[in-house]
Scaffold this active site. Structure first.
Site, short mmCIF file in Angstrom:
data_model
loop_
_atom_site.label_atom_id
_atom_site.label_comp_id
_atom_site.label_asym_id
_atom_site.label_seq_id
_atom_site.Cartn_x
_atom_site.Cartn_y
_atom_site.Cartn_z
N GLY A 59 -3.77 36.73 10.35
CA GLY A 59 -3.72 37.95 9.64
C GLY A 59 -3.97 39.09 10.68
N SER A 108 -17.09 39.31 2.92
CA SER A 108 -16.85 40.66 2.29
C SER A 108 -18.29 40.99 1.83
CB SER A 108 -15.70 41.00 1.22
OG SER A 108 -16.00 41.91 0.51
N TYR A 143 -11.25 37.97 -6.15
CA TYR A 143 -11.37 38.26 -4.56
C TYR A 143 -12.89 37.98 -4.35
CZ TYR A 143 -11.84 41.18 -0.61
OH TYR A 143 -12.02 41.33 1.09
#
Length: 249
Positions: free
Chosen positions: A14, A142, A155
Site C-alpha cells: 500500500g 494505529s 478497523y
C-alpha cells in the site's frame, strides 16, 4: 546515526499514498530496493513510479488487491522471481470506513479485516522462505486500536489484532533471527487532508492540536523515520514491540 538501508530488499504494501508512500520513498532514498503495490490505477501510482525512478535503485510498483489472498500470493511470487529474497516487510496496506456498529454489514466487516489484518498474515507467511536472519517485519498499526474509536469497530479490531499477531510472531520467528514490530501512528497529516473541505481540515488540525502533547498533527516523514529505524541494523535487538508515534496524544 544514519538510517542507512543500502542493499536491502524491502516490500512496502500500500505504498502509493499517505504513510505507505512516505515509507517507500524514504526507504529508497536510504539505499534500499523497494517493491510496493496498489489496488487500482491512479495519478498517485504514476507519480510514485516516477519519483522512485528518479531516486535510483531496483524499484517496482505492482498492482495487487491485498484484500484477495490469491493476489497476495501472486505479489509474493513476483517478489521471489525478481529478487529471490527479502530483508524487510512493511505491512501498511489498509482501508477504513465509518459505520455505526449496529449497522455494520458482514461484508464490510470482512473487507476491513481482510485488507488490514488477513493480508499481513498472508504476506508474512508466504514471505518466510525469502526472509533470512537479520530481517525485519514492521506492521503499521494505529494508536486508535488502544483508545477505541466510535464507528470504527471493525478497523480498531483489525489493528488491535495486529499487535497480538506481532507479539506471537516475534516469539515464534525470533529463533530464526526475524524481528517483528508494530509502529502505531496517531493522527498524521496526509494528502487526505487536501481532499476534504478546507474548513473541516482546519477543524481537525485544531482539535488534535489540543489533544496532543506536541500540539500538532504528525507528518508522514515522522512515521517513516521510526519505520526505517526498525528495518535497519540499529534495531537488531528490538522485537515484539509496539512503538506509538502519536505526539503524545
Amino acid at each position: 546515526m544514519e538510517l542507512a538501508l543500502h542493499g536491502k530488499k524491502l516490500l512496502v504494501t500500500g505504498g502509493t499514498r499517505g504513510i505507505g508512500r512516505g515509507i517507500a520513498l524514504a526507504a529508497a532514498r536510504a539505499g534500499a530496493d523497494v517493491v510496493t503495490c496498489y489496488r487500482q490505477e491512479s495519478e498517485a501510482v504514476a507519480t510514485l513510479t516516477a519519483a522512485l525512478k528518479e531516486t535510483g535503485g531496483d524499484h517496482h510498483v505492482l498492482r495487487a488487491d491485498l484484500g484477495d489472498i490469491a493476489e497476495v500470493d501472486r505479489l509474493i511470487a513476483e517478489v521471489k522471481d525478481r529478487w529471490g529474497r527479502l530483508d524487510g516487510i512493511v505491512n501498511n496496506a489498509g482501508v477504513i470506513s465509518h459505520i455505526p456498529f449496529a449497522d455494520l454489514p458482514a461484508e464490510e466487516w470482512s473487507r476491513i479485516i481482510d485488507t488490514n489484518l488477513t493480508a499481513a498474515y498472508r504476506v508474512i507467511q508466504q514471505s518466510l522462505p525469502l526472509l533470512g536472519a537479520g530481517s525485519s517485519v514492521v506492521n503499521i498499526g494505529s494508536r486508535g486500536a488502544a483508545a477505541g474509536i466510535p464507528l470504527r469497530a471493525h478497523y480498531t479490531a483489525a489493528k488491535a489484532a495486529m499487535t497480538g499477531l506481532t507479539r506471537s510472531l516475534a516469539k515464534e520467528l525470533g529463533p530464526r533471527g526475524i524481528r517483528v514490530n508494530v509502529v502505531a501512528p496517531g493522527v498524521i497529516e496526509t494528502e487526505a487532508f487536501d481532499d476534504m473541505p478546507a474548513e473541516r481540515a482546519a477543524g481537525l488540525r485544531a482539535t488534535y492540536a489540543q489533544k496532543t502533547a506536541l500540539a500538532r498533527l504528525g507528518t508522514v516523514d515522522e512515521i517513516a523515520g521510526p519505520v526505517l529505524f526498525l528495518l535497519g541494523d540499529h534495531a537488531a535487538y528490538i522485537t515484539g514491540e509496539t512503538l506509538s508515534v502519536d505526539g503524545g496524544i
